[in-house]
Scaffold this motif. Structure first.
Motif, PDB file in Angstrom:
ATOM      1  N   ALA A  53       0.833  -1.205   0.000  1.00 40.35           N
ATOM      2  CA  ALA A  53       0.000   0.000   0.000  1.00 40.35           C
ATOM      3  C   ALA A  53       0.869   1.256   0.000  1.00 40.35           C
ATOM      4  CB  ALA A  53      -0.937  -0.008   1.207  1.00 40.35           C
ATOM      5  N   LEU A  54       1.956   1.226   0.744  1.00 40.63           N
ATOM      6  CA  LEU A  54       2.880   2.361   0.735  1.00 40.63           C
ATOM      7  C   LEU A  54       3.480   2.554  -0.659  1.00 40.63           C
ATOM      8  CD1 LEU A  54       4.731   1.830   4.138  1.00 40.63           C
ATOM      9  CD2 LEU A  54       3.333   3.810   3.517  1.00 40.63           C
ATOM     10  N   ALA A  55       3.858   1.444  -1.301  1.00 33.66           N
ATOM     11  CA  ALA A  55       4.417   1.545  -2.652  1.00 33.66           C
ATOM     12  C   ALA A  55       3.360   2.075  -3.627  1.00 33.66           C
ATOM     13  CB  ALA A  55       4.916   0.175  -3.112  1.00 33.66           C
ATOM     14  N   GLY A  56       2.110   1.605  -3.480  1.00 37.45           N
ATOM     15  CA  GLY A  56       1.043   2.092  -4.353  1.00 37.45           C
ATOM     16  C   GLY A  56       0.766   3.568  -4.147  1.00 37.45           C
ATOM     17  N   ALA A  57       0.782   4.010  -2.897  1.00 38.03           N
ATOM     18  CA  ALA A  57       0.564   5.433  -2.627  1.00 38.03           C
ATOM     19  C   ALA A  57       1.704   6.274  -3.191  1.00 38.03           C
ATOM     20  CB  ALA A  57       0.427   5.653  -1.125  1.00 38.03           C
ATOM     21  N   ALA A  58       2.914   5.731  -3.151  1.00 36.21           N
ATOM     22  CA  ALA A  58       4.068   6.482  -3.659  1.00 36.21           C
ATOM     23  C   ALA A  58       3.981   6.710  -5.162  1.00 36.21           C
ATOM     24  CB  ALA A  58       5.360   5.750  -3.315  1.00 36.21           C
TER      25      ALA A  58
ATOM     26  N   ILE B   2      -3.524   2.769 -12.373  1.00 39.12           N
ATOM     27  CA  ILE B   2      -3.695   1.316 -12.265  1.00 39.12           C
ATOM     28  C   ILE B   2      -2.774   0.764 -11.191  1.00 39.12           C
ATOM     29  CG2 ILE B   2      -3.557  -0.868 -13.518  1.00 39.12           C
ATOM     30  CD1 ILE B   2      -4.054   0.754 -16.096  1.00 39.12           C
ATOM     31  N   ALA B   3      -1.478   1.101 -11.270  1.00 43.45           N
ATOM     32  CA  ALA B   3      -0.539   0.646 -10.247  1.00 43.45           C
ATOM     33  C   ALA B   3      -0.889   1.241  -8.879  1.00 43.45           C
ATOM     34  CB  ALA B   3       0.884   1.028 -10.642  1.00 43.45           C
ATOM     35  N   HIS B   4      -1.337   2.480  -8.872  1.00 40.42           N
ATOM     36  CA  HIS B   4      -1.776   3.121  -7.630  1.00 40.42           C
ATOM     37  C   HIS B   4      -2.913   2.318  -6.989  1.00 40.42           C
ATOM     38  CE1 HIS B   4      -2.438   6.445  -4.858  1.00 40.42           C
ATOM     39  NE2 HIS B   4      -3.725   6.474  -5.195  1.00 40.42           N
ATOM     40  N   PHE B   5      -3.873   1.912  -7.792  1.00 38.80           N
ATOM     41  CA  PHE B   5      -5.017   1.136  -7.304  1.00 38.80           C
ATOM     42  C   PHE B   5      -4.578  -0.241  -6.815  1.00 38.80           C
ATOM     43  CE2 PHE B   5      -8.281  -2.042  -8.124  1.00 38.80           C
ATOM     44  CZ  PHE B   5      -9.394  -1.512  -7.500  1.00 38.80           C
ATOM     45  N   VAL B   6      -3.778  -0.936  -7.621  1.00 49.81           N
ATOM     46  CA  VAL B   6      -3.342  -2.287  -7.265  1.00 49.81           C
ATOM     47  C   VAL B   6      -2.560  -2.270  -5.955  1.00 49.81           C
ATOM     48  CG1 VAL B   6      -1.860  -4.209  -7.957  1.00 49.81           C
ATOM     49  CG2 VAL B   6      -3.350  -3.127  -9.640  1.00 49.81           C
ATOM     50  N   GLY B   7      -1.631  -1.335  -5.826  1.00 49.92           N
ATOM     51  CA  GLY B   7      -0.833  -1.278  -4.604  1.00 49.92           C
ATOM     52  C   GLY B   7      -1.659  -0.941  -3.381  1.00 49.92           C
ATOM     53  N   MET B   8      -2.518   0.049  -3.481  1.00 49.03           N
ATOM     54  CA  MET B   8      -3.303   0.480  -2.327  1.00 49.03           C
ATOM     55  C   MET B   8      -4.216  -0.621  -1.800  1.00 49.03           C
ATOM     56  SD  MET B   8      -2.606   3.710  -1.502  1.00 49.03           S
ATOM     57  CE  MET B   8      -4.076   4.398  -0.732  1.00 49.03           C
ATOM     58  N   HIS B   9      -4.770  -1.416  -2.691  1.00 49.97           N
ATOM     59  CA  HIS B   9      -5.761  -2.404  -2.266  1.00 49.97           C
ATOM     60  C   HIS B   9      -5.149  -3.746  -1.908  1.00 49.97           C
ATOM     61  CE1 HIS B   9      -9.285   0.090  -2.751  1.00 49.97           C
ATOM     62  NE2 HIS B   9      -8.752   0.557  -3.861  1.00 49.97           N
TER      63      HIS B   9
ATOM     64  N   TYR C  19       1.661 -10.828  -5.862  1.00 49.37           N
ATOM     65  CA  TYR C  19       0.994  -9.523  -5.889  1.00 49.37           C
ATOM     66  C   TYR C  19       2.010  -8.414  -6.142  1.00 49.37           C
ATOM     67  CZ  TYR C  19      -2.827  -6.338  -4.764  1.00 49.37           C
ATOM     68  OH  TYR C  19      -3.816  -5.396  -4.843  1.00 49.37           O
ATOM     69  N   ALA C  20       3.174  -8.503  -5.491  1.00 51.97           N
ATOM     70  CA  ALA C  20       4.219  -7.497  -5.706  1.00 51.97           C
ATOM     71  C   ALA C  20       4.693  -7.511  -7.155  1.00 51.97           C
ATOM     72  CB  ALA C  20       5.388  -7.756  -4.761  1.00 51.97           C
ATOM     73  N   ALA C  21       4.792  -8.701  -7.746  1.00 53.60           N
ATOM     74  CA  ALA C  21       5.215  -8.798  -9.145  1.00 53.60           C
ATOM     75  C   ALA C  21       4.164  -8.196 -10.078  1.00 53.60           C
ATOM     76  CB  ALA C  21       5.467 -10.258  -9.505  1.00 53.60           C
ATOM     77  N   VAL C  22       2.885  -8.417  -9.785  1.00 53.47           N
ATOM     78  CA  VAL C  22       1.817  -7.832 -10.600  1.00 53.47           C
ATOM     79  C   VAL C  22       1.839  -6.313 -10.490  1.00 53.47           C
ATOM     80  CG1 VAL C  22      -0.690  -7.643 -10.851  1.00 53.47           C
ATOM     81  CG2 VAL C  22       0.354  -9.879 -10.505  1.00 53.47           C
ATOM     82  N   PHE C  23       2.046  -5.807  -9.278  1.00 55.48           N
ATOM     83  CA  PHE C  23       2.146  -4.359  -9.077  1.00 55.48           C
ATOM     84  C   PHE C  23       3.287  -3.775  -9.911  1.00 55.48           C
ATOM     85  CE2 PHE C  23       4.526  -1.080  -6.708  1.00 55.48           C
ATOM     86  CZ  PHE C  23       3.611  -0.032  -6.789  1.00 55.48           C
TER      87      PHE C  23
END
Length: 320
Positions: free
Chosen positions: A139-144, A192-199, A238-242
């Motif tokens: 989630a931190l990575a997605g927010a970044a 898209i990456a923002h959404f995937v990471g946050m959720h 999940y990290a790889a998909v992000f």
């Protein structure tokens, strides 16, 4: 946030204004729903902390206040019929956008504090702990990813453009988009990456819940070590998909139009996930393994296997 989501849903129905190619109330609706799930997930995780609850409660309060401040600006700009993100058309609009940037940094920092607390906590259920830690870090990575959106896009210059920053890559914001999500169908989209990471905050703990439901019917899943390994496989996947969707967006490629390289990378991720899952389940101890065999009806009894007195005496005579 729940009330704001309802108000925004009503706005989608009764207000036909369009801003940057999308219904004007779409942004506050999506942000409100996202904040509801984000806040509930963090609240649940904080409730499991054995230590540091006071620091966690303060960090959670900061997250709530920062989220509220951002939503006030987003809804206020919708009422004015103006963009909230990337809008520097007037000094007032620029001040609001800069304030939103500060709230995002504050929210990110407070979430980082919660992540540190979770990483240091000793939680009995190791699978749940791994899911929470992986979820909050992703989630931190997605927010970044949001910080990447604030960079000036090609043709934009501070002090000369009314808009500085964009979520689309390779195409201007507001072009053809996917229904519901609004993600670009002609270029890359960092949302898209923002959404995937946050959720990841919701999806990785959901994996733990699914495993817990299946455990009574799948005895191998009753082993906490097996569940822990499966959660680690899910977190890595999940990290790889992000990383994949972020890489795809930065290359200016639409999500639904991947090239051969992106498809190859996606195939490698799926193969690695399948291999990790198979190896975990194959190496899991079978139910009942290591337990002494139960005597059957045809097994000789102790009395039947004990040598008789005559046999014992004959053996003594033979030895002598």
């Amino acid at each position: 946030m729940a009330v704001t989501a309802v108000v925004s849903a009503v706005g989608l129905v009764i207000d036909d204004r369009v801003l940057v190619g999308a219904p004007i109330w779409a942004k506050p609706f999506k942000f409100a729903v996202s904040f509801v799930s984000y806040s509930l997930s963090l609240a649940w995780m904080l409730s499991l902390l054995p230590r540091g609850r006071r620091a966690g409660r303060r960090a959670g309060t900061v997250v709530a206040v920062a989220s509220l401040g951002e939503m006030v600006i987003i809804v206020g700009q919708v009422v004015r019929g103006k963009r909230s993100h990337f809008n520097v058309a007037t000094p007032f609009d620029e001040a609001l956008f800069n304030t939103m940037a500060v709230t995002v940094v504050v929210l990110w920092t407070a979430t980082l504090v919660i992540a540190v607390l979770l990483l240091r906590a000793r939680i009995a259920d190791r699978a749940a702990a791994a899911a929470m830690r992986g979820g909050v870090l992703l989630a931190l990575a997605g927010a970044a990813v949001g910080f990447l959106m604030t960079r000036p896009a090609p043709g934009q210059r501070r002090g000369e453009s009314d808009v500085v920053g964009a979520h689309s890559v390779g195409v201007p914001d507001g072009g053809p988009a996917m229904p519901l999500t609004g993600w670009s169908t002609t270029g890359g989209d960092l949302r898209i990456a923002h959404f995937v990471g946050m959720h990841a905050l919701q999806l990785l703990p959901l994996v733990v819940m699914v495993l817990a439901v299946l455990a009574p019917r799948r005895p191998r899943l009753a082993d906490d070590r097996v569940r822990l390994r499966l959660v680690r496989v899910a977190s890595g996947t999940y990290a790889a998909v992000f990383a994949l969707v972020l890489w795809q967006a930065l290359r200016g490629q639409p999500l639904l139009r991947p090239d051969a390289v992106t498809l190859g990378a996606a195939g490698a991720v799926l193969l690695a996930a399948a291999a990790g899952t198979y190896a975990t389940l194959r190496g899991a101890p079978r139910p009942g393994a290591g337990l002494p065999p139960r005597p059957s009806d045809h097994s000789p009894s102790v009395a039947e296997t004990r040598p008789s007195a005559e046999v014992t005496g004959a053996r003594k005579d033979l030895v002598s």
